[in-house]
Design a protein around this motif. Structure first.
Motif, PDB file in Angstrom:
ATOM      1  N   SER A  80       0.847  -1.198   0.000  1.00  9.78           N
ATOM      2  CA  SER A  80       0.000   0.000   0.000  1.00  9.78           C
ATOM      3  C   SER A  80       0.888   1.257   0.000  1.00  9.78           C
ATOM      4  CB  SER A  80      -0.903   0.002   1.230  1.00  9.78           C
ATOM      5  OG  SER A  80      -0.099   0.116   2.377  1.00  9.78           O
ATOM      6  N   ALA A  81       0.250   2.423  -0.217  1.00  6.40           N
ATOM      7  CA  ALA A  81       1.016   3.676  -0.309  1.00  6.40           C
ATOM      8  C   ALA A  81       1.772   3.955   0.996  1.00  6.40           C
ATOM      9  CB  ALA A  81       0.073   4.823  -0.641  1.00  6.40           C
ATOM     10  N   TRP A  82       1.135   3.717   2.146  1.00  6.83           N
ATOM     11  CA  TRP A  82       1.831   4.030   3.409  1.00  6.83           C
ATOM     12  C   TRP A  82       2.976   3.060   3.676  1.00  6.83           C
ATOM     13  CZ3 TRP A  82       2.643   0.899   7.578  1.00  6.83           C
ATOM     14  CH2 TRP A  82       1.803  -0.195   7.748  1.00  6.83           C
ATOM     15  N   GLN A  83       2.816   1.816   3.215  1.00  3.98           N
ATOM     16  CA  GLN A  83       3.913   0.850   3.397  1.00  3.98           C
ATOM     17  C   GLN A  83       5.123   1.261   2.550  1.00  3.98           C
ATOM     18  OE1 GLN A  83       1.722  -2.719   2.372  1.00  3.98           O
ATOM     19  NE2 GLN A  83       1.866  -3.466   4.471  1.00  3.98           N
ATOM     20  N   ILE A  84       4.838   1.750   1.346  1.00  6.12           N
ATOM     21  CA  ILE A  84       5.930   2.189   0.477  1.00  6.12           C
ATOM     22  C   ILE A  84       6.620   3.417   1.078  1.00  6.12           C
ATOM     23  CG2 ILE A  84       6.467   3.203  -1.794  1.00  6.12           C
ATOM     24  CD1 ILE A  84       4.285   1.368  -2.961  1.00  6.12           C
ATOM     25  N   ARG A  85       5.805   4.351   1.606  1.00  7.54           N
ATOM     26  CA  ARG A  85       6.392   5.549   2.229  1.00  7.54           C
ATOM     27  C   ARG A  85       7.279   5.155   3.415  1.00  7.54           C
ATOM     28  NH1 ARG A  85       1.923   8.602   1.404  1.00  7.54           N
ATOM     29  NH2 ARG A  85       1.050   8.120   3.455  1.00  7.54           N
ATOM     30  N   ALA A  86       6.776   4.222   4.226  1.00  9.06           N
ATOM     31  CA  ALA A  86       7.554   3.783   5.403  1.00  9.06           C
ATOM     32  C   ALA A  86       8.864   3.123   4.957  1.00  9.06           C
ATOM     33  CB  ALA A  86       6.729   2.816   6.246  1.00  9.06           C
ATOM     34  N   ALA A  87       8.798   2.308   3.895  1.00  2.13           N
ATOM     35  CA  ALA A  87      10.014   1.625   3.414  1.00  2.13           C
ATOM     36  C   ALA A  87      11.018   2.653   2.880  1.00  2.13           C
ATOM     37  CB  ALA A  87       9.656   0.620   2.320  1.00  2.13           C
ATOM     38  N   VAL A  88      10.523   3.637   2.098  1.00  2.00           N
ATOM     39  CA  VAL A  88      11.421   4.652   1.529  1.00  2.00           C
ATOM     40  C   VAL A  88      12.109   5.429   2.649  1.00  2.00           C
ATOM     41  CG1 VAL A  88      11.455   6.841   0.250  1.00  2.00           C
ATOM     42  CG2 VAL A  88      10.201   4.875  -0.673  1.00  2.00           C
ATOM     43  N   TRP A  89      11.341   5.848   3.670  1.00  6.68           N
ATOM     44  CA  TRP A  89      11.940   6.620   4.769  1.00  6.68           C
ATOM     45  C   TRP A  89      12.864   5.765   5.635  1.00  6.68           C
ATOM     46  CZ3 TRP A  89      12.793  11.557   4.956  1.00  6.68           C
ATOM     47  CH2 TRP A  89      12.017  12.392   4.146  1.00  6.68           C
ATOM     48  N   GLY A  90      12.511   4.498   5.774  1.00 12.85           N
ATOM     49  CA  GLY A  90      13.386   3.570   6.518  1.00 12.85           C
ATOM     50  C   GLY A  90      14.732   3.458   5.814  1.00 12.85           C
ATOM     51  N   HIS A  91      14.696   3.327   4.473  1.00 10.22           N
ATOM     52  CA  HIS A  91      15.944   3.197   3.724  1.00 10.22           C
ATOM     53  C   HIS A  91      16.754   4.499   3.787  1.00 10.22           C
ATOM     54  CE1 HIS A  91      14.202  -0.319   1.166  1.00 10.22           C
ATOM     55  NE2 HIS A  91      14.391  -0.626   2.438  1.00 10.22           N
ATOM     56  N   ARG A  92      16.055   5.626   3.706  1.00  8.82           N
ATOM     57  CA  ARG A  92      16.770   6.919   3.813  1.00  8.82           C
ATOM     58  C   ARG A  92      17.468   7.040   5.166  1.00  8.82           C
ATOM     59  NH1 ARG A  92      12.305  10.869   0.981  1.00  8.82           N
ATOM     60  NH2 ARG A  92      12.725  10.148  -1.129  1.00  8.82           N
ATOM     61  N   ALA A  93      16.762   6.616   6.222  1.00  6.93           N
ATOM     62  CA  ALA A  93      17.352   6.698   7.563  1.00  6.93           C
ATOM     63  C   ALA A  93      18.579   5.786   7.666  1.00  6.93           C
ATOM     64  CB  ALA A  93      16.310   6.320   8.616  1.00  6.93           C
ATOM     65  N   LEU A  94      18.509   4.618   7.020  1.00  4.63           N
ATOM     66  CA  LEU A  94      19.669   3.708   7.043  1.00  4.63           C
ATOM     67  C   LEU A  94      20.861   4.351   6.319  1.00  4.63           C
ATOM     68  CD1 LEU A  94      17.884   0.305   6.373  1.00  4.63           C
ATOM     69  CD2 LEU A  94      19.320   0.806   8.346  1.00  4.63           C
ATOM     70  N   TYR A  95      20.594   4.960   5.173  1.00  6.87           N
ATOM     71  CA  TYR A  95      21.685   5.652   4.451  1.00  6.87           C
ATOM     72  C   TYR A  95      22.261   6.775   5.305  1.00  6.87           C
ATOM     73  CZ  TYR A  95      21.131   3.396  -0.101  1.00  6.87           C
ATOM     74  OH  TYR A  95      21.132   2.483  -1.120  1.00  6.87           O
ATOM     75  N   ALA A  96      21.382   7.545   5.965  1.00  6.16           N
ATOM     76  CA  ALA A  96      21.860   8.649   6.807  1.00  6.16           C
ATOM     77  C   ALA A  96      22.794   8.102   7.894  1.00  6.16           C
ATOM     78  CB  ALA A  96      20.680   9.391   7.425  1.00  6.16           C
ATOM     79  N   CYS A  97      22.404   6.990   8.520  1.00  4.63           N
ATOM     80  CA  CYS A  97      23.266   6.404   9.567  1.00  4.63           C
ATOM     81  C   CYS A  97      24.589   5.922   8.985  1.00  4.63           C
ATOM     82  CB  CYS A  97      22.560   5.230  10.250  1.00  4.63           C
ATOM     83  SG  CYS A  97      21.231   5.761  11.317  1.00  4.63           S
TER      84      CYS A  97
END
Ligand code: HEM
Length: 176
Positions: A80-97
């Motif tokens: 769903s759209a919110w699952q995709i948003r959560a995955a995208v932000w999760g990946h961004r946070a991993l890159y930031a770390c």
């Protein structure tokens, strides 16, 4: 699988970084047990941790470079759209770390008299010795280690959910 796989080199780099980052986190949390402060081995062990961390920064930059050259495969239609948003932000946070973990500690090292010995090669500190500045960056590095660990555990949990519950082939497309 209803989506194409990542490029071969990205799948191998993902596996290599997954193992190396987990090892580096464990190494970091175990530093004081391996070589307590004031023992002769301390400098050698800390510099090994610093050297591996800088190598990991190089790998993270390579990963980001490859990533922006070729777009990632799309998401499974079942998400769903919110699952995709959560995955995208999760990946961004991993890159930031992946970037901020080594950068914060590298900055800290340059405001201490020790600098960094990169696998034996001394990179002399370019900053003055400022214990307060060192403490800020070092404290950030230590705090972020817990955030990074939580994000990685969440990432693994979500990958397993996709594999075992949703069975949408998401894990297959990143496996080497
Ligand atoms: C992705 C790269 C890195 C990861 C995942 C990582 C992880 C960690 C972890 C988990 C700790 C222990 C935190 C704690 O005690 O709660 C730690 C400590 C430390 N790290 Fe890193 N690190 C990385 C890169 C670096 C780099 C590049 C440097 C220096 C150039 C560095 C220098 C240090 C130092 C000096 C400590 C000890 C801090 C203290 O006990 O006061 N690390 N690291």
């Amino acid at each position: 699988m209803d989506t194409p796989a990542y490029e071969r080199r990205i799948r191998w780099l993902h596996a290599l970084m997954a193992l190396a980052l987990l090892a580096q986190l464990v190494f970091g949390f175990a530093l004081n047990e391996i070589a307590p402060r004031g023992t002769p081995a301390r400098g050698l062990v800390i510099n090994l941790h610093k050297s591996c961390g800088l190598l990991l920064l190089g790998l993270a930059l390579l990963r980001l470079y490859w990533r922006q050259r070729g777009p990632a495969p799309g998401w499974p239609v079942s998400m769903s759209a919110w699952q995709i948003r959560a995955a995208v932000w999760g990946h961004r946070a991993l890159y930031a770390c992946m970037l901020l973990m080594p950068l914060s500690a590298y900055l800290a090292s340059n405001f201490s008299k020790h600098g960094v010995k990169f696998f034996g090669l001394l990179l002399p500190p370019w900053g003055p010795e400022l214990p307060a500045v060192y403490s800020v960056f070092n404290g950030f590095h230590k705090g972020l280690a817990w955030v990074f660990t939580a994000l990685i555990l969440g990432h693994i949990a979500m990958a397993l959910k996709h594999h075992l519950v949703d069975r949408d082939g998401l894990l297959q497309r990143i496996k080497p």
